[in-house]
Design a protein around this motif. Sequence first.
Motif, short mmCIF file in Angstrom:
data_model
loop_
_atom_site.label_atom_id
_atom_site.label_comp_id
_atom_site.label_asym_id
_atom_site.label_seq_id
_atom_site.Cartn_x
_atom_site.Cartn_y
_atom_site.Cartn_z
N HIS A 37 -32.85 -85.11 -21.64
CA HIS A 37 -33.56 -86.33 -22.01
C HIS A 37 -32.73 -87.26 -22.89
O HIS A 37 -31.96 -86.82 -23.75
CB HIS A 37 -34.87 -85.98 -22.74
CG HIS A 37 -35.93 -85.51 -21.80
ND1 HIS A 37 -36.87 -86.36 -21.24
CD2 HIS A 37 -36.16 -84.30 -21.26
CE1 HIS A 37 -37.65 -85.68 -20.43
NE2 HIS A 37 -37.24 -84.42 -20.42
N LEU A 67 -32.00 -100.08 -25.08
CA LEU A 67 -32.89 -99.40 -24.14
C LEU A 67 -34.28 -100.02 -24.12
O LEU A 67 -34.94 -100.06 -23.09
CB LEU A 67 -33.02 -97.92 -24.52
CG LEU A 67 -31.76 -97.07 -24.47
CD1 LEU A 67 -32.06 -95.66 -24.97
CD2 LEU A 67 -31.18 -97.02 -23.06
N GLU A 79 -42.22 -97.89 -22.33
CA GLU A 79 -41.14 -97.70 -21.37
C GLU A 79 -40.28 -96.48 -21.68
O GLU A 79 -39.52 -96.01 -20.83
CB GLU A 79 -40.26 -98.96 -21.27
CG GLU A 79 -39.60 -99.37 -22.55
CD GLU A 79 -40.40 -100.39 -23.35
OE1 GLU A 79 -39.87 -101.49 -23.59
OE2 GLU A 79 -41.54 -100.07 -23.75
N LEU A 80 -40.40 -95.95 -22.90
CA LEU A 80 -39.63 -94.77 -23.30
C LEU A 80 -40.48 -93.50 -23.36
O LEU A 80 -39.94 -92.40 -23.34
CB LEU A 80 -38.98 -95.00 -24.67
CG LEU A 80 -38.02 -96.18 -24.78
CD1 LEU A 80 -37.40 -96.23 -26.16
CD2 LEU A 80 -36.94 -96.13 -23.70
N THR A 258 -36.75 -89.36 -26.01
CA THR A 258 -37.56 -90.13 -25.06
C THR A 258 -37.87 -89.31 -23.81
O THR A 258 -37.33 -88.22 -23.60
CB THR A 258 -36.83 -91.42 -24.65
OG1 THR A 258 -35.83 -91.11 -23.65
CG2 THR A 258 -36.19 -92.10 -25.85
N ASP A 259 -38.73 -89.89 -22.96
CA ASP A 259 -39.03 -89.26 -21.67
C ASP A 259 -38.00 -89.63 -20.60
O ASP A 259 -38.06 -89.09 -19.49
CB ASP A 259 -40.42 -89.68 -21.19
CG ASP A 259 -41.54 -89.05 -22.01
OD1 ASP A 259 -41.25 -88.16 -22.82
OD2 ASP A 259 -42.70 -89.48 -21.85
N LEU A 260 -37.07 -90.54 -20.90
CA LEU A 260 -36.05 -90.93 -19.93
C LEU A 260 -35.12 -89.75 -19.65
O LEU A 260 -34.86 -88.92 -20.52
CB LEU A 260 -35.24 -92.12 -20.43
CG LEU A 260 -36.02 -93.40 -20.78
CD1 LEU A 260 -35.05 -94.48 -21.23
CD2 LEU A 260 -36.84 -93.87 -19.60
N ARG A 264 -30.25 -90.19 -14.90
CA ARG A 264 -30.58 -91.49 -14.33
C ARG A 264 -29.91 -92.64 -15.07
O ARG A 264 -30.02 -93.80 -14.64
CB ARG A 264 -32.10 -91.68 -14.33
CG ARG A 264 -32.81 -90.67 -13.42
CD ARG A 264 -34.31 -90.81 -13.44
NE ARG A 264 -34.94 -89.77 -12.64
CZ ARG A 264 -36.26 -89.55 -12.58
NH1 ARG A 264 -37.09 -90.32 -13.28
NH2 ARG A 264 -36.74 -88.57 -11.84
N MET A 265 -29.22 -92.35 -16.16
CA MET A 265 -28.49 -93.37 -16.89
C MET A 265 -27.10 -93.57 -16.34
O MET A 265 -26.40 -94.52 -16.71
CB MET A 265 -28.38 -93.00 -18.37
CG MET A 265 -29.70 -92.64 -19.04
SD MET A 265 -30.93 -93.96 -18.96
CE MET A 265 -30.27 -95.09 -20.16
#
Length: 268
Positions: A37, A67, A79-80, A258-260, A264-265
Amino acid sequence: MADADQVRNSVALARKARLDARSGRLTGPTANLAPGHVQANLAILPRALAADFLHFCQRNPKPCPLLAMSEPGDPSLPELGADIDIRTDIPRYRVWKNGELVAEPTDVRDIWRDDLVSFLIGCSFSFEEAMLDNGLPVRHIEQGSNVPMYRTNIPTQPAGVFGGPLVVSMRPLKAADAIRAIQVTSRFPSVHGAPVHIGDPSLIGISDINRPDYGDPVEIRPGEMPVFWACGVTPQSVVAAVRPDFCITHAPGHMLVTDLINSRMAML
């Protein structure tokens, strides 16, 4: 179904880290928490300074890859993560008045204001995961310490009232590993990207590599060289230089989980 369960379990770990910070159970650095994450640096400023700071981030994407940005007075950042409360969900904060550090609380609800805007900035903990996946050593994780960070003589690009020296984080690597680290981390521009300097620390204004300005010193072994990346603690260096009347940041190494997802970055 297995993939969906894996995602749910992963997000649950990220949420647990935030809830542990919110309850006071977690007060230390967040390196290696909720693997996979994205973690984020924090700067909270009065609305009157928000436009200048947004411009500063846009002009300095290496140290300040933005971000998310909140609405004034709103502690949520959907969004996070759906349940984030930026006033409680970081293990330790720093409170600044007129550029001076005045407190390091674990909760800022009692000093929250309706004009405050939160900026969340990408963190090197994301590319460290990619380094580890590629067999590259990350010394401060090996040692169980905070990453060493240094103020440099490299100026940031000023924007409005904001400007000051670049802060870098350091990881010691052998030459071949440093080359591979450049290749790996350059795929992550939204979390600082490739290194900004390799080798002699005095060339960027660091007089003693064993005395970082933030974080903890780490062992540099024979055959290794220091490798420096732009760091999301740069806003704290800028705060000290600009001396705004009020600002809140994270304590170095104490991030918002975060949940990101880190993978995916990356740029393909």
